[in-house]
Design a protein around this motif. Structure first.
Motif, PDB file in Angstrom:
ATOM      1  N   GLY A  13      -4.833  -0.810  -1.397  1.00 16.56           N
ATOM      2  CA  GLY A  13      -4.961  -0.071  -2.658  1.00 16.56           C
ATOM      3  C   GLY A  13      -4.593  -0.856  -3.896  1.00 16.56           C
ATOM      4  O   GLY A  13      -4.562  -2.087  -3.903  1.00 16.56           O
ATOM      5  N   THR A  14      -4.301  -0.123  -4.957  1.00 14.93           N
ATOM      6  CA  THR A  14      -3.934  -0.743  -6.226  1.00 14.93           C
ATOM      7  C   THR A  14      -2.414  -0.828  -6.314  1.00 14.93           C
ATOM      8  O   THR A  14      -1.713  -0.010  -5.725  1.00 14.93           O
ATOM      9  CB  THR A  14      -4.463   0.107  -7.402  1.00 14.93           C
ATOM     10  OG1 THR A  14      -4.054   1.462  -7.195  1.00 14.93           O
ATOM     11  CG2 THR A  14      -5.978   0.042  -7.478  1.00 14.93           C
ATOM     12  N   HIS A  19       2.427  -2.354  -2.988  1.00 17.87           N
ATOM     13  CA  HIS A  19       1.260  -1.592  -2.528  1.00 17.87           C
ATOM     14  C   HIS A  19       1.704  -0.638  -1.436  1.00 17.87           C
ATOM     15  O   HIS A  19       2.565  -0.971  -0.630  1.00 17.87           O
ATOM     16  CB  HIS A  19       0.194  -2.548  -1.972  1.00 17.87           C
ATOM     17  CG  HIS A  19      -0.373  -3.479  -3.010  1.00 17.87           C
ATOM     18  ND1 HIS A  19      -1.667  -3.391  -3.453  1.00 17.87           N
ATOM     19  CD2 HIS A  19       0.193  -4.489  -3.702  1.00 17.87           C
ATOM     20  CE1 HIS A  19      -1.875  -4.330  -4.369  1.00 17.87           C
ATOM     21  NE2 HIS A  19      -0.761  -5.013  -4.534  1.00 17.87           N
ATOM     22  N   PHE A  20       1.080   0.536  -1.413  1.00 18.75           N
ATOM     23  CA  PHE A  20       1.389   1.505  -0.352  1.00 18.75           C
ATOM     24  C   PHE A  20       0.098   1.973   0.306  1.00 18.75           C
ATOM     25  O   PHE A  20      -0.912   2.167  -0.387  1.00 18.75           O
ATOM     26  CB  PHE A  20       2.098   2.743  -0.929  1.00 18.75           C
ATOM     27  CG  PHE A  20       3.486   2.483  -1.472  1.00 18.75           C
ATOM     28  CD1 PHE A  20       4.466   1.890  -0.688  1.00 18.75           C
ATOM     29  CD2 PHE A  20       3.806   2.855  -2.775  1.00 18.75           C
ATOM     30  CE1 PHE A  20       5.742   1.669  -1.191  1.00 18.75           C
ATOM     31  CE2 PHE A  20       5.082   2.633  -3.287  1.00 18.75           C
ATOM     32  CZ  PHE A  20       6.057   2.040  -2.492  1.00 18.75           C
ATOM     33  N   VAL A  21       0.139   2.185   1.616  1.00 19.82           N
ATOM     34  CA  VAL A  21      -1.040   2.765   2.278  1.00 19.82           C
ATOM     35  C   VAL A  21      -1.242   4.216   1.861  1.00 19.82           C
ATOM     36  O   VAL A  21      -2.350   4.736   1.910  1.00 19.82           O
ATOM     37  CB  VAL A  21      -0.970   2.690   3.825  1.00 19.82           C
ATOM     38  CG1 VAL A  21      -0.943   1.246   4.300  1.00 19.82           C
ATOM     39  CG2 VAL A  21       0.197   3.483   4.391  1.00 19.82           C
ATOM     40  N   ARG A  22      -0.165   4.879   1.448  1.00 21.27           N
ATOM     41  CA  ARG A  22      -0.290   6.271   1.018  1.00 21.27           C
ATOM     42  C   ARG A  22      -0.832   6.342  -0.403  1.00 21.27           C
ATOM     43  O   ARG A  22      -0.370   5.626  -1.284  1.00 21.27           O
ATOM     44  CB  ARG A  22       1.071   6.952   0.990  1.00 21.27           C
ATOM     45  CG  ARG A  22       1.533   7.463   2.319  1.00 21.27           C
ATOM     46  CD  ARG A  22       2.716   8.410   2.079  1.00 21.27           C
ATOM     47  NE  ARG A  22       3.501   8.561   3.277  1.00 21.27           N
ATOM     48  CZ  ARG A  22       3.242   9.459   4.230  1.00 21.27           C
ATOM     49  NH1 ARG A  22       2.195  10.267   4.112  1.00 21.27           N
ATOM     50  NH2 ARG A  22       4.024   9.539   5.287  1.00 21.27           N
ATOM     51  N   GLU A  35      -1.827  11.030   1.222  1.00 19.39           N
ATOM     52  CA  GLU A  35      -2.611  10.656   2.397  1.00 19.39           C
ATOM     53  C   GLU A  35      -2.446   9.169   2.724  1.00 19.39           C
ATOM     54  O   GLU A  35      -2.517   8.322   1.821  1.00 19.39           O
ATOM     55  CB  GLU A  35      -4.092  10.952   2.096  1.00 19.39           C
ATOM     56  CG  GLU A  35      -5.027  10.703   3.261  1.00 19.39           C
ATOM     57  CD  GLU A  35      -6.471  10.478   2.791  1.00 19.39           C
ATOM     58  OE1 GLU A  35      -7.308  10.156   3.642  1.00 19.39           O
ATOM     59  OE2 GLU A  35      -6.741  10.606   1.565  1.00 19.39           O
ATOM     60  N   ALA A  36      -2.238   8.854   4.005  1.00 20.16           N
ATOM     61  CA  ALA A  36      -2.190   7.447   4.436  1.00 20.16           C
ATOM     62  C   ALA A  36      -3.625   6.983   4.659  1.00 20.16           C
ATOM     63  O   ALA A  36      -4.305   7.464   5.558  1.00 20.16           O
ATOM     64  CB  ALA A  36      -1.357   7.304   5.698  1.00 20.16           C
ATOM     65  N   ARG A  37      -4.087   6.074   3.816  1.00 20.43           N
ATOM     66  CA  ARG A  37      -5.511   5.699   3.830  1.00 20.43           C
ATOM     67  C   ARG A  37      -5.824   4.508   4.728  1.00 20.43           C
ATOM     68  O   ARG A  37      -6.971   4.226   4.998  1.00 20.43           O
ATOM     69  CB  ARG A  37      -5.964   5.418   2.394  1.00 20.43           C
ATOM     70  CG  ARG A  37      -5.980   6.689   1.554  1.00 20.43           C
ATOM     71  CD  ARG A  37      -6.225   6.376   0.094  1.00 20.43           C
ATOM     72  NE  ARG A  37      -5.110   5.604  -0.468  1.00 20.43           N
ATOM     73  CZ  ARG A  37      -5.072   5.143  -1.716  1.00 20.43           C
ATOM     74  NH1 ARG A  37      -6.093   5.356  -2.527  1.00 20.43           N
ATOM     75  NH2 ARG A  37      -4.023   4.469  -2.148  1.00 20.43           N
ATOM     76  N   TRP A  38      -4.792   3.771   5.118  1.00 21.71           N
ATOM     77  CA  TRP A  38      -4.979   2.631   6.019  1.00 21.71           C
ATOM     78  C   TRP A  38      -3.913   2.669   7.095  1.00 21.71           C
ATOM     79  O   TRP A  38      -2.774   3.059   6.827  1.00 21.71           O
ATOM     80  CB  TRP A  38      -4.845   1.306   5.261  1.00 21.71           C
ATOM     81  CG  TRP A  38      -5.908   1.042   4.256  1.00 21.71           C
ATOM     82  CD1 TRP A  38      -7.115   0.440   4.486  1.00 21.71           C
ATOM     83  CD2 TRP A  38      -5.876   1.354   2.853  1.00 21.71           C
ATOM     84  NE1 TRP A  38      -7.830   0.378   3.306  1.00 21.71           N
ATOM     85  CE2 TRP A  38      -7.099   0.921   2.299  1.00 21.71           C
ATOM     86  CE3 TRP A  38      -4.933   1.960   2.012  1.00 21.71           C
ATOM     87  CZ2 TRP A  38      -7.408   1.066   0.941  1.00 21.71           C
ATOM     88  CZ3 TRP A  38      -5.239   2.112   0.672  1.00 21.71           C
ATOM     89  CH2 TRP A  38      -6.466   1.669   0.151  1.00 21.71           C
TER      90      TRP A  38
END
Lengths: 346, 346
Positions: free
Chosen positions: A16-17, A45-48, A54-57
């Motif tokens: 993510g960003t 960076h966070f997967v959420r 939501e955890a996107r990765w």
């Protein structure tokens, strides 16, 4: 290690960003100046997704992308890879091992895979292991991965919404220092790609008789409902870490230099431990290698655990020139592991 | 593996007194005859006290005791050990690694340690790794550990007290097939102790494009409170396992025999996968080695995951004679890993 093995390529993936400290401090109700003064980390960076939670990765997703980039960097294909090692403290699940889920995404099959349960020294432990498997003549090309995702333990935006009153100061710091990410390196028995010679790898438990500096629990179904009785999920003894890491890092540097017969002034780059943007300069100061240029990423990425040395190696790739030498240093505070590596660019 | 490495000693540790199927069936409200017919496992050991629910041993505790016994069996001391590898699906915590907590108990320090996140193939993966580290000339003596403790996920007596209505049939089976335990082997680059020559180790992911047959989740603080939304902690696709494991086990046997140029009739012992006391004979039937004596422990210990091959090796030690040959076979259903080893007694 009698013969050197080689790092042929490196790569990374940050999800993510970047999340800046101002928005994180706001969510956590912390003074942004305090974050700047005591942590110093600017972004992570966070997967959420901060907005939805939501955890996107998954970690496997990040590892597969980092591996893709490392293979591209090395000029090699998945079909060249003969084994894979992943180091992580935070696997997606206990089973299947995340390395095998990443292998699925990469189309790797019919090969041995290993997943190390490890902390900040993990990337170097995985490289150490890979170097052993190459040196014994079993394999020619290996994929080494490292990464961590803190989403299962640290969800700053949800924690903020739920009230932060129950967080200890140490836990609050953990929300600010950690970030998610993965890194990878392709290692080879003969020079290929970047052909950095791995001259030495140090990997040594030194924790006998010492209390752990870091503890990360996992919960199962049988203890999910124990509530406050359950042990604190993430405990960091930041005082012990601040006291021990600079000296241990310096000892690692001296030992690697001594073993190789390198002088401090022969060293072009140093990749120091990446605890926080404020802590790293204090460590570097004590390393005794003033001529070596520092290669750090923590101010931009936060502490990404097992990914860190790979992120630093990727930055190193942008600056190192043929014949130059670099040392990477990692200290695992969980049970006090000394780790480091020495490399020389072709 | 060019040169063989050697197994110098083996040991194990099973916690507490055996829990028989009658008392477990009663607690779970299951017909004991059904357990006898479909599972067959007679006893297993749990770290939890059935009466109080208290976990009386950690995995590190079990590993340290198993290691003590293996070192005694080998006639070696902790000071001889140059590295340690532990394989487990269920570490005590994510950090510190359980191998380092076991090292603390054993007085092992200033050495490299590795912890593999692994399932039923883990013991053989750890031996594979250790064999590589010995074969490359780095080390002379290594300690290999494997074990699992299901207390965090499966607490049959608490589950029974809390009502079992929410358990799927698959989950109910998991309560009956698994047990806790740890095992260990001391491995050496030159013959020592028992001096069993490890002629070959097979360790290969074969899971591309196949759904996992087993999934074990871990929960963190951020998802503890998701309740029914959280994924099922332990999922076993028993149908896929029953379909795939016998054929995979037979393939492992054929491959090891072929690689070594051994005939089926040259084989004295076979250590088959230990899924349950009912399943194992069905696997053995298909192995095509009718002359080899079966060495199994599952009826007494349950499926102890990463401990199993060590428990079987310990039983083998009681019967094998000089010059005799044995194969051990393990299949990890999480992401379908084939594993096996071939050894020859001195």
């Amino acid at each position: 290690m009698q013969e050197p093995v080689y790092i042929a390529g490196v790569g990374s993936c940050l999800p993510g960003t970047p999340v800046d400290s101002a928005s994180l401090a706001k969510a956590l109700g912390v003074d942004p100046d305090w974050v700047e003064t005591y942590i110093g980390t600017r972004t992570r960076h966070f997967v959420r997704d901060p907005a939805t939670g939501e955890a996107r990765w998954s970690l496997a997703d990040l590892c597969a992308r980092a591996a893709d980039r490392a293979m591209q960097d090395a000029g090699l294909e998945p079909s060249d890879v003969e084994f894979a090692v992943l180091a992580t403290a935070t696997p997606d699940a206990l089973m299947p091992a995340t390395v095998n889920q990443a292998a699925e995404q990469l189309g790797l099959n019919l090969l041995p895979t290993y997943q190390l349960q490890s902390g900040c020294a993990g990337a170097i432990q995985a490289l150490d292991l890979a170097a052993g498997l190459l040196a014994c003549g079993r394999h020619r090309v290996g994929l080494v991965l490292g990464g961590d995702v803190c989403a299962k333990h640290l969800d700053p935006f949800a924690a903020a919404a739920g009230g932060l009153g129950s967080l200890s100061p140490g836990e609050l710091v953990s929300y600010l220092v950690f970030g998610d990410g993965a890194g990878a390196a392709v290692v080879t028995a003969r020079p290929a790609g970047r052909a950095w010679a791995l001259r030495r790898v140090l990997n040594r438990l030194t924790g006998a008789g010492r209390e752990p500096g870091q503890t990360v629990e996992w919960y199962g179904a049988a203890d999910r409902d124990r509530g406050p009785q359950a042990p604190r999920p993430v405990r960091e003894d930041y005082k012990a870490i601040e006291q021990s890491v600079p000296a241990m890092a310096a000892e690692i540097v001296w030992e690697l230099l001594d073993d190789l017969g390198w002088r401090a002034e022969d060293l072009d780059y140093v990749l120091p431990p990446q605890l926080s943007a404020r802590m790293t300069p204090r460590v570097v100061e004590q390393l005794g290698v003033p001529a070596a240029a520092e290669v750090s990423c923590v101010a931009d990425t936060g502490n990404t655990g097992n990914a860190l040395p790979f992120l630093q190696l990727e930055r190193l790739a942008g600056v190192i020139r043929p014949g130059q030498r670099a040392l990477a240093v990692a200290v695992e505070s969980s049970k006090w592991i000394k780790a480091g590596l020495a490399l020389e660019a072709a």
